[in-house]
Design a protein around this motif. Structure first.
Motif, PDB file in Angstrom:
ATOM      1  N   ARG A  58      35.142 101.569  47.837  1.00  0.00           N
ATOM      2  CA  ARG A  58      34.275 100.808  46.941  1.00  0.00           C
ATOM      3  C   ARG A  58      34.696 101.072  45.506  1.00  0.00           C
ATOM      4  N   VAL A  59      34.616 100.036  44.693  1.00  0.00           N
ATOM      5  CA  VAL A  59      34.997 100.136  43.290  1.00  0.00           C
ATOM      6  C   VAL A  59      33.759  99.916  42.434  1.00  0.00           C
ATOM      7  N   GLY A  60      33.472 100.889  41.575  1.00  0.00           N
ATOM      8  CA  GLY A  60      32.334 100.794  40.679  1.00  0.00           C
ATOM      9  C   GLY A  60      32.802 100.589  39.245  1.00  0.00           C
ATOM     10  N   ILE A  61      32.092  99.752  38.524  1.00  0.00           N
ATOM     11  CA  ILE A  61      32.346  99.573  37.088  1.00  0.00           C
ATOM     12  C   ILE A  61      31.187 100.225  36.362  1.00  0.00           C
ATOM     13  N   GLY A  62      31.493 101.287  35.643  1.00  0.00           N
ATOM     14  CA  GLY A  62      30.409 102.015  35.011  1.00  0.00           C
ATOM     15  C   GLY A  62      30.768 102.465  33.599  1.00  0.00           C
ATOM     16  N   LEU A  63      30.463 101.636  32.646  1.00  0.00           N
ATOM     17  CA  LEU A  63      29.614 100.475  32.781  1.00  0.00           C
ATOM     18  C   LEU A  63      30.125  99.328  31.926  1.00  0.00           C
ATOM     19  N   LEU A  64      29.517  98.160  32.074  1.00  0.00           N
ATOM     20  CA  LEU A  64      29.821  97.013  31.231  1.00  0.00           C
ATOM     21  C   LEU A  64      28.817  96.960  30.077  1.00  0.00           C
ATOM     22  N   PRO A  65      29.261  97.076  28.812  1.00  0.00           N
ATOM     23  CA  PRO A  65      28.333  96.984  27.683  1.00  0.00           C
ATOM     24  C   PRO A  65      27.825  95.551  27.528  1.00  0.00           C
ATOM     25  N   VAL A  66      26.527  95.366  27.614  1.00  0.00           N
ATOM     26  CA  VAL A  66      25.980  94.009  27.637  1.00  0.00           C
ATOM     27  C   VAL A  66      26.136  93.252  26.320  1.00  0.00           C
ATOM     28  N   PRO A  67      26.230  93.894  25.143  1.00  0.00           N
ATOM     29  CA  PRO A  67      26.399  93.084  23.939  1.00  0.00           C
ATOM     30  C   PRO A  67      27.705  92.299  23.898  1.00  0.00           C
ATOM     31  N   LEU A  68      28.680  92.680  24.732  1.00  0.00           N
ATOM     32  CA  LEU A  68      30.001  92.059  24.660  1.00  0.00           C
ATOM     33  C   LEU A  68      30.109  90.774  25.458  1.00  0.00           C
ATOM     34  N   ARG A  69      29.114  90.455  26.317  1.00  0.00           N
ATOM     35  CA  ARG A  69      29.246  89.294  27.203  1.00  0.00           C
ATOM     36  C   ARG A  69      27.944  88.520  27.307  1.00  0.00           C
ATOM     37  N   ASN A  70      28.059  87.210  27.352  1.00  0.00           N
ATOM     38  CA  ASN A  70      26.938  86.379  27.734  1.00  0.00           C
ATOM     39  C   ASN A  70      26.594  86.684  29.192  1.00  0.00           C
ATOM     40  N   PRO A  71      25.321  86.789  29.552  1.00  0.00           N
ATOM     41  CA  PRO A  71      24.970  87.147  30.928  1.00  0.00           C
ATOM     42  C   PRO A  71      25.446  86.139  31.966  1.00  0.00           C
ATOM     43  N   ALA A  72      25.546  84.871  31.603  1.00  0.00           N
ATOM     44  CA  ALA A  72      26.063  83.883  32.553  1.00  0.00           C
ATOM     45  C   ALA A  72      27.531  84.164  32.861  1.00  0.00           C
ATOM     46  N   LEU A  73      28.311  84.496  31.830  1.00  0.00           N
ATOM     47  CA  LEU A  73      29.711  84.836  32.053  1.00  0.00           C
ATOM     48  C   LEU A  73      29.833  86.111  32.871  1.00  0.00           C
ATOM     49  N   ALA A  74      29.027  87.118  32.549  1.00  0.00           N
ATOM     50  CA  ALA A  74      29.065  88.368  33.313  1.00  0.00           C
ATOM     51  C   ALA A  74      28.758  88.102  34.781  1.00  0.00           C
ATOM     52  N   ALA A  75      27.737  87.293  35.053  1.00  0.00           N
ATOM     53  CA  ALA A  75      27.373  86.994  36.435  1.00  0.00           C
ATOM     54  C   ALA A  75      28.476  86.223  37.150  1.00  0.00           C
ATOM     55  N   MET A  76      29.118  85.283  36.465  1.00  0.00           N
ATOM     56  CA  MET A  76      30.234  84.541  37.063  1.00  0.00           C
ATOM     57  C   MET A  76      31.355  85.484  37.492  1.00  0.00           C
ATOM     58  N   GLU A  77      31.728  86.401  36.589  1.00  0.00           N
ATOM     59  CA  GLU A  77      32.830  87.320  36.880  1.00  0.00           C
ATOM     60  C   GLU A  77      32.463  88.264  38.024  1.00  0.00           C
ATOM     61  N   ILE A  78      31.268  88.823  37.973  1.00  0.00           N
ATOM     62  CA  ILE A  78      30.826  89.743  39.016  1.00  0.00           C
ATOM     63  C   ILE A  78      30.753  89.021  40.359  1.00  0.00           C
ATOM     64  N   ALA A  79      30.196  87.820  40.364  1.00  0.00           N
ATOM     65  CA  ALA A  79      30.068  87.061  41.607  1.00  0.00           C
ATOM     66  C   ALA A  79      31.432  86.761  42.218  1.00  0.00           C
ATOM     67  N   THR A  80      32.398  86.429  41.384  1.00  0.00           N
ATOM     68  CA  THR A  80      33.739  86.139  41.892  1.00  0.00           C
ATOM     69  C   THR A  80      34.332  87.347  42.591  1.00  0.00           C
ATOM     70  N   LEU A  81      34.253  88.517  41.968  1.00  0.00           N
ATOM     71  CA  LEU A  81      34.781  89.727  42.589  1.00  0.00           C
ATOM     72  C   LEU A  81      34.009  90.070  43.856  1.00  0.00           C
ATOM     73  N   ALA A  82      32.693  89.905  43.828  1.00  0.00           N
ATOM     74  CA  ALA A  82      31.878  90.253  44.993  1.00  0.00           C
ATOM     75  C   ALA A  82      32.195  89.363  46.185  1.00  0.00           C
ATOM     76  N   ARG A  83      32.515  88.102  45.935  1.00  0.00           N
ATOM     77  CA  ARG A  83      32.864  87.204  47.044  1.00  0.00           C
ATOM     78  C   ARG A  83      34.288  87.449  47.530  1.00  0.00           C
ATOM     79  N   LEU A  84      35.178  87.795  46.624  1.00  0.00           N
ATOM     80  CA  LEU A  84      36.558  88.070  47.028  1.00  0.00           C
ATOM     81  C   LEU A  84      36.663  89.357  47.844  1.00  0.00           C
ATOM     82  N   PHE A  85      35.804  90.330  47.515  1.00  0.00           N
ATOM     83  CA  PHE A  85      35.861  91.652  48.153  1.00  0.00           C
ATOM     84  C   PHE A  85      34.450  92.057  48.591  1.00  0.00           C
TER      85      PHE A  85
END
Length: 245
Positions: A58-85
């Motif tokens: 398992r790969v953990g990202i700890g952590l992603l600073p939220v001021p750097l990303r729009n939450p929609a973009l963050a969710a898109m990126e996370i969802a893509t990785l979660a579906r791929l793996f």
């Protein structure tokens, strides 16, 4: 049973990541965690590479600073990785180091408010919900992911102070504790987030440490579900820690 992990610290250059990933994947360690410290290495890019170069860890990202990303973009990126793996991604969100956020013009007047709004939006988007928010920092108008992951990956909040630890229990699946040197920190966090939340703890360990298993046991007894060992900054390679585990 408490999971164990190690950290690939971004003080190591990106080109060293693959060898570390392959070593961890061949070991009995459960998780490899990656940092997104400014201005070293991107958490999502290194996670994508680590997932592709491994087969079971398992790969953990700890952590992603939220001021750097729009939450929609963050969710898109996370969802893509979660579906791929599927089943191999864990993500922690945090308000970031405020000095660094100031350097890039993203410092929020109320970091906890931003973290609250951002985490709720990302959480709900990953659950496949249509999200409309008009908050102090987050504004979304009927946003929904076309490819939400099912089930969504574990989403944690990185926290140190009691206010943020409590927030983690309210808006996410649990908490990621940093620089744990005392089991009481874990006990207090467990009491704050409740018995069903996930508690992960970073703890620095020298490669020549003694009873590492005993220390992991202490943190587990205090309430840690995952104990992640990190090597010291002057010797960041985690591979010597694998032999301790």
């Amino acid at each position: 049973m408490t999971a164990t992990g190690v950290v690939f610290r971004p003080q190591s250059p990106p080109e060293e990541l693959r060898a570390v990933v392959e070593a961890v994947d061949a070991s009995d360690v459960d998780e490899l965690w990656l940092w997104e410290d400014c201005f070293l290495e991107g958490g999502l890019t290194t996670a994508a590479a680590a997932l592709a170069w491994s087969s079971r860890v398992r790969v953990g990202i700890g952590l992603l600073p939220v001021p750097l990303r729009n939450p929609a973009l963050a969710a898109m990126e996370i969802a893509t990785l979660a579906r791929l793996f599927p089943g191999r991604l864990v993500v922690a969100l945090g308000h970031g180091v405020q000095a660094w956020m100031g350097q890039v013009g993203a410092r929020a007047e109320s970091p906890v408010t931003l973290l609250h709004e951002h985490t709720l939006a990302v959480r709900d988007l990953l659950r496949g919900e249509t999200v409309s928010v008009s908050g102090r920092y987050v504004q979304l108008d009927a946003v929904a992911l076309d490819w939400p992951p099912a089930p969504p990956p574990r989403l944690l909040v990185g926290a140190r102070g009691p206010r943020t630890v409590s927030l983690a229990g309210e808006v996410s699946d649990g908490v990621l504790l940093d620089s744990v040197t005392d089991p009481d920190v874990v006990r207090r966090a467990r009491a704050a987030v409740g018995p069903r939340a996930h508690v992960a703890a970073y703890t620095e360990v020298a490669p020549d440490a003694g009873d590492v298993r005993g220390w992991i046991g202490e943190l587990a007894a205090a309430g840690a579900d995952t104990v992640v060992l990190q090597a010291p900054g002057d010797a960041p390679d985690p591979r010597p820690l694998l032999t301790l585990l």
